[in-house]
Design a protein around this motif. Structure first.
Motif, PDB file in Angstrom:
ATOM      1  N   HIS A 245      26.307 -11.907   3.593  1.00  0.00           N
ATOM      2  CA  HIS A 245      27.392 -10.941   3.764  1.00  0.00           C
ATOM      3  C   HIS A 245      28.076 -11.132   5.111  1.00  0.00           C
ATOM      4  O   HIS A 245      29.305 -10.994   5.225  1.00  0.00           O
ATOM      5  N   VAL A 246      27.305 -11.476   6.162  1.00  0.00           N
ATOM      6  CA  VAL A 246      27.909 -11.739   7.478  1.00  0.00           C
ATOM      7  C   VAL A 246      28.818 -12.961   7.401  1.00  0.00           C
ATOM      8  O   VAL A 246      29.924 -12.974   7.977  1.00  0.00           O
ATOM      9  N   ILE A 247      28.387 -13.999   6.674  1.00  0.00           N
ATOM     10  CA  ILE A 247      29.224 -15.191   6.527  1.00  0.00           C
ATOM     11  C   ILE A 247      30.524 -14.845   5.809  1.00  0.00           C
ATOM     12  O   ILE A 247      31.612 -15.309   6.201  1.00  0.00           O
ATOM     13  N   CYS A 248      30.424 -14.028   4.787  1.00  0.00           N
ATOM     14  CA  CYS A 248      31.638 -13.604   4.074  1.00  0.00           C
ATOM     15  C   CYS A 248      32.553 -12.792   4.993  1.00  0.00           C
ATOM     16  O   CYS A 248      33.781 -12.941   4.960  1.00  0.00           O
ATOM     17  N   GLU A 249      31.960 -11.927   5.798  1.00  0.00           N
ATOM     18  CA  GLU A 249      32.769 -11.079   6.683  1.00  0.00           C
ATOM     19  C   GLU A 249      33.541 -11.901   7.697  1.00  0.00           C
ATOM     20  O   GLU A 249      34.688 -11.583   8.042  1.00  0.00           O
ATOM     21  N   ARG A 250      32.969 -12.988   8.180  1.00  0.00           N
ATOM     22  CA  ARG A 250      33.667 -13.813   9.169  1.00  0.00           C
ATOM     23  C   ARG A 250      34.903 -14.480   8.587  1.00  0.00           C
ATOM     24  O   ARG A 250      35.846 -14.767   9.309  1.00  0.00           O
ATOM     25  N   HIS A 251      34.918 -14.718   7.292  1.00  0.00           N
ATOM     26  CA  HIS A 251      36.096 -15.296   6.663  1.00  0.00           C
ATOM     27  C   HIS A 251      37.170 -14.249   6.378  1.00  0.00           C
ATOM     28  O   HIS A 251      38.309 -14.621   6.063  1.00  0.00           O
ATOM     29  N   LEU A 252      36.811 -12.965   6.477  1.00  0.00           N
ATOM     30  CA  LEU A 252      37.804 -11.913   6.234  1.00  0.00           C
ATOM     31  C   LEU A 252      38.644 -11.629   7.464  1.00  0.00           C
ATOM     32  O   LEU A 252      39.764 -11.132   7.338  1.00  0.00           O
ATOM     33  N   GLY A 253      38.130 -11.895   8.663  1.00  0.00           N
ATOM     34  CA  GLY A 253      38.884 -11.639   9.880  1.00  0.00           C
ATOM     35  C   GLY A 253      39.173 -10.160  10.098  1.00  0.00           C
ATOM     36  O   GLY A 253      40.329  -9.757  10.240  1.00  0.00           O
ATOM     37  N   LEU A 254      38.143  -9.333  10.134  1.00  0.00           N
ATOM     38  CA  LEU A 254      38.336  -7.894  10.300  1.00  0.00           C
ATOM     39  C   LEU A 254      38.941  -7.585  11.662  1.00  0.00           C
ATOM     40  O   LEU A 254      38.729  -8.323  12.633  1.00  0.00           O
ATOM     41  N   PRO A 255      39.687  -6.479  11.762  1.00  0.00           N
ATOM     42  CA  PRO A 255      40.154  -6.033  13.079  1.00  0.00           C
ATOM     43  C   PRO A 255      38.970  -5.782  14.015  1.00  0.00           C
ATOM     44  O   PRO A 255      37.835  -5.569  13.580  1.00  0.00           O
ATOM     45  N   LEU A 256      39.251  -5.777  15.327  1.00  0.00           N
ATOM     46  CA  LEU A 256      38.186  -5.728  16.316  1.00  0.00           C
ATOM     47  C   LEU A 256      37.315  -4.488  16.181  1.00  0.00           C
ATOM     48  O   LEU A 256      36.081  -4.583  16.165  1.00  0.00           O
ATOM     49  N   LEU A 257      37.921  -3.302  16.099  1.00  0.00           N
ATOM     50  CA  LEU A 257      37.119  -2.075  16.050  1.00  0.00           C
ATOM     51  C   LEU A 257      36.298  -1.968  14.770  1.00  0.00           C
ATOM     52  O   LEU A 257      35.088  -1.718  14.838  1.00  0.00           O
ATOM     53  N   PRO A 258      36.900  -2.172  13.562  1.00  0.00           N
ATOM     54  CA  PRO A 258      36.055  -2.189  12.359  1.00  0.00           C
ATOM     55  C   PRO A 258      34.994  -3.289  12.405  1.00  0.00           C
ATOM     56  O   PRO A 258      33.882  -3.100  11.912  1.00  0.00           O
ATOM     57  N   ARG A 259      35.336  -4.457  13.001  1.00  0.00           N
ATOM     58  CA  ARG A 259      34.350  -5.540  13.106  1.00  0.00           C
ATOM     59  C   ARG A 259      33.175  -5.123  13.986  1.00  0.00           C
ATOM     60  O   ARG A 259      32.018  -5.459  13.708  1.00  0.00           O
ATOM     61  N   HIS A 260      33.490  -4.370  15.037  1.00  0.00           N
ATOM     62  CA  HIS A 260      32.424  -3.894  15.927  1.00  0.00           C
ATOM     63  C   HIS A 260      31.477  -2.961  15.187  1.00  0.00           C
ATOM     64  O   HIS A 260      30.246  -3.111  15.285  1.00  0.00           O
TER      65      HIS A 260
END
Length: 578
Positions: A245-260
């Motif tokens: 799931h972390v690998i998938c999330e890195r390809h989504l490019g979430l905004p900084l605050l939601p990514r945090h």
């Protein structure tokens, strides 16, 4: 809900709550007495308050408020503030390198090498071939209070960094409404990507776990132990799914605050997964040691290992909880200090609980009782089924479950029936008063012979004796040990002995006495006058010769007739052998 979907549901709820309500996870800034009196309304008292405040305002679309976190003149803020805040938000979302959890929440900041005391280095902004440091500077607001702002030298690089940002290729292939519309400051397509990645990660995690189990089977040429593998397969599956799931999330490019906040959430999942895996792994090791100890006959050590395993599990849960709180930004130094003070209070409040805990440890260490032992506790008897941290559970003959606190058990007189090397057979026989002395001798002799003949009766110490005259019976006492440790087998042997004794009594011609009273009707012949006169004369002779034996016989008389009575009797079988 099946066990397969529970972790998926947990991950979904954690991710949704963390992204939908980020304000609840913000670190609480510590305040000095000066700032506590007049706090900055925008939370710019600390470096963390400035960064989080800017990101929250920009994420909600309030760029006019977000511009208040930038170091610029009022005139420039009015002309370019919102545009520059918009560009900085985009640059931080897609080009920031750093860890928001390391930002100081102290008003004076954290000392950094090569940085002055009124500045803080937050991270790096990189887009294309342009790099810039994201710095904060501490200045005075119009009211004279100290606040932190994003420095002007960082803002000077923002337009150039913004121009170097590359358009996401994925967004060009998606419907426009998924890209333009946002929910809680994040495009809808990214929300869908996070949610769809959960079942995908769960499936890939299951596949990796299955492959690992197959590899173990081929390497050992036999299937791994079902119990051991099933114990660690689920935490392994959770960890594999989290990594995917972390690998998938890195390809989504979430905004900084939601990514945090996503990183905080997935970090909690990783901590739970590792704690779960370690707990299961150590549990399997403890179980193998326990089985080995029990197979070697050391049941007490096996029970102690079981208790130690439960204590270890509790410690792992507590440690995991502290690590989770620390990863979420809580001050663990204060928490540990409070835990020490609270531990003293809890120790006083939980004296009985601690007493039960140490009572259980002492019982297992001394091996007073073991799981499976049949014991007598006071007036209750039962089989020990489990020795836990607080109490010991007993299964009674009525099949009810009796729970005894370990503290009470440690001070109780416990009779362990399972450790008998033999079982006592002790009963009394009552024969009728019409029984003659020879009949009584026959019964005694035959029962005594029975003890010698019976293979399950210990010969040494076995006895039957005529012990007295009761109200309605001649009483005989039977005392011997039956050579068995099993209670059911003892009952069978006892039954056999009692039936054989009944046959002996019946063969003697007498019978067992019933509680009764006999009434004899006859004419009273009075006392024997000749015997009465003879005895009176003999006692008178004692008086005249000063030999009346009261309170005792004279020493010379005792030495004269001491040990003069033949025993055993002259017709005894034992006397004839001498």
């Amino acid at each position: 809900m099946s066990s397969f979907f529970k972790p998926i549901f947990l991950l979904l709820v954690c991710a949704t709550l963390s992204l939908a309500a980020p304000a609840q996870l913000l670190p609480t800034p510590s305040k000095t007495p000066e700032s506590a009196s007049q706090p900055d309304p925008l939370g710019r008292d600390t470096p963390s308050g400035t960064i989080y405040g800017f990101l929250q305002a920009a994420q909600s679309g309030s760029y006019s408020i977000a511009s208040q976190y930038l170091q610029m003149t009022n005139a420039r803020r009015a002309a370019q503030g919102e545009e520059l805040a918009t560009q900085l938000k985009a640059v931080m979302d897609r080009a920031f390198s750093g860890n928001l959890r390391l930002i100081s929440n102290r008003p004076e900041g954290t000392p950094q090498d090569g940085v002055s005391s009124d500045r803080q280095r937050i991270g790096t902004l990189s887009a294309g071939d342009v790099d810039a440091e994201l710095n904060l500077v501490r200045v005075s607001d119009p009211g004279g209070a100290k606040i932190w702002l994003i420095s002007s030298d960082t803002l000077a690089k923002v337009p150039e960094l913004y121009d170097r940002l590359e358009e996401r290729q994925m967004e060009s292939h998606l419907p426009n409404f998924l890209v333009r519309n946002e929910l809680f400051g994040m495009p809808i397509w990214q929300w869908l990507g996070i949610l769809l990645a959960i079942p995908f990660a769960a499936g890939v995690g299951w596949l990796l776990t299955w492959i690992l189990g197959l590899f173990q089977k081929l390497r050992r040429r036999q299937p791994p132990r079902a119990t051991a593998w099933s114990a660690i397969s689920r935490p392994l599956w959770l960890l594999f799914a989290a990594v995917v799931h972390v690998i998938c999330e890195r390809h989504l490019g979430l905004p900084l605050l939601p990514r945090h906040y996503y990183q905080l959430t997935i970090g909690v999942v990783f901590i739970i997964g590792w704690a779960w895996l370690i707990e299961r792994f150590l549990g399997q090791i403890a179980r193998r040691f326990r089985e080995r100890a029990i197979s070697m006959g050391r049941k007490g050590a096996g029970s102690l290992l079981l208790l130690g395993e439960r204590v270890l599990k509790a410690l792992i849960v507590i440690l995991a909880l502290f690590v989770i709180l620390g990863s979420l930004g809580f001050n663990m130094t204060t928490a540990l200090a409070g835990l020490g003070i609270g531990g003293i209070a809890v120790a006083f409040a939980a004296q009985k609980t601690l007493e039960n805990l140490f009572g259980g440890v002492s019982l297992l260490a001394d091996e007073v009782i073991r799981v499976g032992d049949v014991c007598r506790f006071g007036d209750r008897t039962g089989t020990v089924e489990d020795i836990s941290l607080r109490s010991t559970r007993i299964r009674t003959p009525e099949r009810s479950e009796l729970s005894i606190p370990n503290g009470s058990l440690a001070t109780m007189n416990i009779e362990n029936l399972s450790r008998r090397d033999k079982i006592l057979f002790n009963t009394k026989l009552g024969l009728r008063y019409e029984t003659s002395a020879d009949q009584l001798r026959y019964v005694l002799a035959q029962i005594r012979r029975l003890f010698y003949e019976h293979p399950k009766v210990e010969t040494d110490g076995a006895r039957i004796r005529f012990i007295g005259y009761d109200n309605s019976a001649l009483t005989l006492e039977v005392f011997c040990y039956v050579l068995t440790r099993d209670g059911a087998e003892f009952l069978a042997i006892q039954e056999d002995l009692l039936l054989r004794i009944m046959d002996i009594v019946a063969a003697s011609g007498t019978g067992f006495a019933f509680p009764s009273r006999a009434l004899y009707l006859s004419r009273d012949s009075g006392l024997d006058k000749e015997k009465t006169a003879a005895i009176a004369h003999e006692v008178q002779q004692w008086r005249e010769n000063k030999k009346l034996p009261f309170p005792d016989f004279a020493s010379s008389d005792i030495s004269e007739f001491s040990n003069s009575l033949p025993y055993p009797q002259p017709d005894s079988a034992l006397r004839s052998r001498k």
